[in-house]
Design a protein around this motif. Structure first.
Motif, mmCIF file in Angstrom:
data_model
loop_
_atom_site.group_PDB
_atom_site.id
_atom_site.type_symbol
_atom_site.label_atom_id
_atom_site.label_comp_id
_atom_site.label_asym_id
_atom_site.label_seq_id
_atom_site.Cartn_x
_atom_site.Cartn_y
_atom_site.Cartn_z
ATOM 1 N N VAL A 163 0.840 -1.210 0.000
ATOM 2 C CA VAL A 163 0.000 0.000 0.000
ATOM 3 C C VAL A 163 0.872 1.256 0.000
ATOM 4 C CG1 VAL A 163 -1.697 1.312 1.323
ATOM 5 C CG2 VAL A 163 -1.968 -1.151 1.056
ATOM 6 N N ASP A 164 1.947 1.247 0.779
ATOM 7 C CA ASP A 164 2.869 2.392 0.806
ATOM 8 C C ASP A 164 3.516 2.615 -0.568
ATOM 9 O OD1 ASP A 164 2.349 2.917 3.448
ATOM 10 O OD2 ASP A 164 4.033 1.704 4.196
ATOM 11 N N PHE A 165 3.853 1.518 -1.251
ATOM 12 C CA PHE A 165 4.449 1.641 -2.581
ATOM 13 C C PHE A 165 3.473 2.300 -3.556
ATOM 14 C CE2 PHE A 165 4.991 -0.278 -6.836
ATOM 15 C CZ PHE A 165 6.235 0.232 -7.139
ATOM 16 N N VAL A 166 2.211 1.882 -3.520
ATOM 17 C CA VAL A 166 1.207 2.471 -4.413
ATOM 18 C C VAL A 166 0.989 3.941 -4.080
ATOM 19 C CG1 VAL A 166 -1.214 2.365 -5.122
ATOM 20 C CG2 VAL A 166 0.077 0.256 -4.826
ATOM 21 N N LEU A 167 0.940 4.270 -2.776
ATOM 22 C CA LEU A 167 0.747 5.666 -2.373
ATOM 23 C C LEU A 167 1.938 6.534 -2.794
ATOM 24 C CD1 LEU A 167 -0.799 5.187 1.187
ATOM 25 C CD2 LEU A 167 -1.971 5.896 -0.904
ATOM 26 N N ASP A 168 3.146 5.981 -2.720
ATOM 27 C CA ASP A 168 4.325 6.730 -3.173
ATOM 28 C C ASP A 168 4.249 7.023 -4.668
ATOM 29 O OD1 ASP A 168 5.308 6.711 -0.618
ATOM 30 O OD2 ASP A 168 6.642 4.978 -0.934
ATOM 31 N N ILE A 169 3.798 6.040 -5.443
ATOM 32 C CA ILE A 169 3.651 6.258 -6.885
ATOM 33 C C ILE A 169 2.621 7.355 -7.152
ATOM 34 C CG2 ILE A 169 2.856 5.199 -9.044
ATOM 35 C CD1 ILE A 169 5.583 4.260 -8.335
ATOM 36 N N ILE A 170 1.511 7.322 -6.411
ATOM 37 C CA ILE A 170 0.463 8.337 -6.615
ATOM 38 C C ILE A 170 0.986 9.726 -6.237
ATOM 39 C CG2 ILE A 170 -1.798 9.121 -5.816
ATOM 40 C CD1 ILE A 170 -2.534 6.130 -5.516
ATOM 41 N N ARG A 171 1.734 9.809 -5.118
ATOM 42 C CA ARG A 171 2.275 11.113 -4.713
ATOM 43 C C ARG A 171 3.288 11.635 -5.718
ATOM 44 N NH1 ARG A 171 3.245 8.275 0.227
ATOM 45 N NH2 ARG A 171 1.476 8.430 1.658
ATOM 46 N N ALA A 172 4.088 10.733 -6.286
ATOM 47 C CA ALA A 172 5.085 11.169 -7.262
ATOM 48 C C ALA A 172 4.477 11.486 -8.622
ATOM 49 C CB ALA A 172 6.154 10.082 -7.424
ATOM 50 N N ALA A 173 3.264 10.980 -8.895
ATOM 51 C CA ALA A 173 2.670 11.131 -10.223
ATOM 52 C C ALA A 173 1.771 12.347 -10.346
ATOM 53 C CB ALA A 173 1.872 9.875 -10.578
ATOM 54 N N ASP A 174 1.559 13.123 -9.285
ATOM 55 C CA ASP A 174 0.623 14.239 -9.374
ATOM 56 C C ASP A 174 1.088 15.301 -10.368
ATOM 57 O OD1 ASP A 174 2.770 14.960 -7.881
ATOM 58 O OD2 ASP A 174 1.656 15.835 -6.208
ATOM 59 N N PRO A 176 3.522 14.931 -12.914
ATOM 60 C CA PRO A 176 3.547 14.435 -14.300
ATOM 61 C C PRO A 176 2.165 14.299 -14.925
ATOM 62 C CG PRO A 176 5.094 13.197 -12.971
ATOM 63 C CD PRO A 176 4.329 14.058 -12.032
ATOM 64 N N ILE A 177 1.173 13.874 -14.147
ATOM 65 C CA ILE A 177 -0.189 13.748 -14.698
ATOM 66 C C ILE A 177 -0.732 15.120 -15.086
ATOM 67 C CG2 ILE A 177 -2.566 13.176 -14.080
ATOM 68 C CD1 ILE A 177 -1.453 10.820 -12.493
ATOM 69 N N LEU A 178 -0.446 16.138 -14.255
ATOM 70 C CA LEU A 178 -0.876 17.492 -14.589
ATOM 71 C C LEU A 178 -0.194 17.988 -15.865
ATOM 72 C CD1 LEU A 178 -2.531 19.944 -13.701
ATOM 73 C CD2 LEU A 178 -0.561 20.712 -12.374
ATOM 74 N N ILE A 179 1.081 17.628 -16.062
ATOM 75 C CA ILE A 179 1.787 18.008 -17.295
ATOM 76 C C ILE A 179 1.133 17.358 -18.515
ATOM 77 C CG2 ILE A 179 3.972 17.746 -18.535
ATOM 78 C CD1 ILE A 179 5.387 18.021 -15.839
ATOM 79 N N THR A 257 5.301 14.945 -24.844
ATOM 80 C CA THR A 257 4.850 15.421 -23.528
ATOM 81 C C THR A 257 4.680 14.254 -22.561
ATOM 82 O OG1 THR A 257 3.677 17.220 -24.649
ATOM 83 C CG2 THR A 257 3.100 16.796 -22.362
ATOM 84 N N ALA A 258 4.096 13.156 -23.041
ATOM 85 C CA ALA A 258 3.925 11.979 -22.186
ATOM 86 C C ALA A 258 5.268 11.357 -21.828
ATOM 87 C CB ALA A 258 3.032 10.948 -22.885
ATOM 88 N N VAL A 259 6.221 11.350 -22.782
ATOM 89 C CA VAL A 259 7.550 10.808 -22.494
ATOM 90 C C VAL A 259 8.256 11.647 -21.433
ATOM 91 C CG1 VAL A 259 9.810 10.289 -23.487
ATOM 92 C CG2 VAL A 259 7.734 9.785 -24.782
ATOM 93 N N ALA A 260 8.179 12.965 -21.570
ATOM 94 C CA ALA A 260 8.801 13.853 -20.579
ATOM 95 C C ALA A 260 8.154 13.685 -19.210
ATOM 96 C CB ALA A 260 8.692 15.297 -21.045
ATOM 97 N N ALA A 261 6.840 13.522 -19.185
ATOM 98 C CA ALA A 261 6.154 13.307 -17.904
ATOM 99 C C ALA A 261 6.559 11.982 -17.273
ATOM 100 C CB ALA A 261 4.646 13.352 -18.117
ATOM 101 N N GLY A 262 6.739 10.926 -18.092
ATOM 102 C CA GLY A 262 7.192 9.640 -17.559
ATOM 103 C C GLY A 262 8.588 9.709 -16.974
ATOM 104 N N LEU A 265 8.324 11.479 -13.700
ATOM 105 C CA LEU A 265 7.779 10.591 -12.675
ATOM 106 C C LEU A 265 8.854 9.659 -12.136
ATOM 107 C CD1 LEU A 265 5.488 9.158 -11.126
ATOM 108 C CD2 LEU A 265 5.008 7.870 -13.205
ATOM 109 N N LEU A 266 9.681 9.097 -13.023
ATOM 110 C CA LEU A 266 10.742 8.183 -12.590
ATOM 111 C C LEU A 266 11.761 8.895 -11.704
ATOM 112 C CD1 LEU A 266 12.026 5.374 -12.825
ATOM 113 C CD2 LEU A 266 13.184 6.169 -14.890
ATOM 114 N N ILE A 267 12.185 10.077 -12.110
ATOM 115 C CA ILE A 267 13.171 10.828 -11.319
ATOM 116 C C ILE A 267 12.593 11.217 -9.960
ATOM 117 C CG2 ILE A 267 14.492 12.979 -11.239
ATOM 118 C CD1 ILE A 267 14.757 12.745 -14.303
ATOM 119 N N THR A 268 11.346 11.668 -9.956
ATOM 120 C CA THR A 268 10.711 12.073 -8.691
ATOM 121 C C THR A 268 10.591 10.902 -7.737
ATOM 122 O OG1 THR A 268 9.466 13.759 -9.895
ATOM 123 C CG2 THR A 268 8.670 13.174 -7.695
#
Length: 292
Positions: A163-174, A176-179, A257-262, A265-268
């Motif tokens: 659950v923590d892993f999924v929450l970390d992904i969601i926090r890091a993806a906010d 990139p998803i907006l981009i 744009t999607a590649v840059a956002a990905g 996300l990975l760096i974040t």
């Protein structure tokens, strides 16, 4: 060195072509005018598909259909060639009975002869030398012990860790998803509605509901995407027999744009969650080892 330079230039050329392809926009258009729906999708200047069933996608589908038909015809021809020929019985005139002289009498049966006694062979029952098995046993034990140690060193993740892993992904993806959402451009938005009803009260009521809901949807889309309006016209047709629901819009998006956002996300995720988590686990392991 010359070969390495050539390979480097080839690699740079391939990367440049990939970046150029990703920078080209994907464009789409949808319109519903006078009760007729039309749509189209382009990749830069290449038509992918439209409402007339034309474009690159339709050509690929036709080619695939022809290929399947040819393959099916070849399989049917092969099955027909492998099938046995139907049996045709000979006419009654050609069937002839064998002559009586050719029929031979049954052979006389000979009396059974007694079987000879078979002496059992002596089998060497000496025990085999197990010295090689004794040599292989320590190696097998060492391998099994190593596997057990690895399993013990890496325990399975618990539900809380997952659950923590999924929450970390969601926090890091906010971000990139907006981009990605802001990279979607909705432009030339055209709306021309006439809300008609015989009853003036119902017509005014429907006009208020539809116009309020529509403007709220446009405001919500403007927050998520990059929206440019062309015409927004909503009227109440008190003296009109039929309503009108004309609308059209165009959309554009660049895959880069999607590649840059990905990549973002990975760096974040690496620098905000993954690497700090590894460092914290090492500290806890060191503290536990010192306490022991």
């Amino acid at each position: 060195m010359i070969v390495l330079k050539i390979l480097l230039w080839i690699l740079l050329a391939v990367l440049g072509i990939i970046v150029l392809i990703l920078c080209l926009p994907i464009r789409g258009a949808v319109s519903y005018i006078d009760g007729k729906l039309t749509y189209s999708a382009h990749y830069s200047l290449i038509l992918l598909y439209n409402s007339d069933k034309k474009g690159l996608v339709s050509l690929v589908l036709k080619w695939k259909k022809k290929r399947d038909e040819k393959k099916k015809a070849k399989e049917e021809a092969a099955n027909a060639a492998d099938a046995p020929e139907p049996y045709e019985p000979l006419p009654a005139e050609t069937v002839s009975e064998p002559p009586a002289e050719s029929v031979t009498a049954p052979a006389e049966e000979k009396p059974p002869q007694p079987l000879e006694e078979v002496k059992p062979e002596v089998v060497d029952t000496a025990p085999m030398d197990d010295s090689f098995d004794d040599i292989d046993e320590p190696f097998a034990e060492e391998e099994s012990s190593k596997k057990k140690k690895k399993k013990k060193d890496k325990p399975p993740k618990t539900l809380i860790e997952k659950v923590d892993f999924v929450l970390d992904i969601i926090r890091a993806a906010d971000r990139p998803i907006l981009i990605i959402f802001k990279g979607v451009k909705l432009y030339e938005l055209y709306i021309d509605f006439i809300i008609a009803n015989e009853d003036a009260y119902k017509c005014a009521l429907n006009y208020g509901r539809i116009s309020g809901a529509l403007y709220n949807v446009i405001a919500w889309l403007s927050v998520l995407f990059n929206v440019k309006l062309k015409t927004i016209d909503i009227n109440a047709g008190f003296a009109v027999d039929k309503p009108r629901w004309d609308a059209a819009a165009k959309i554009k998006f660049r895959p880069i744009t999607a590649v840059a956002a990905g990549v973002g996300l990975l760096i974040t995720y690496l620098f905000r969650f993954f690497i700090p988590g590894l460092l914290q686990d090492r500290k806890l392991r060191k503290q536990a080892a010192r306490q022991k």
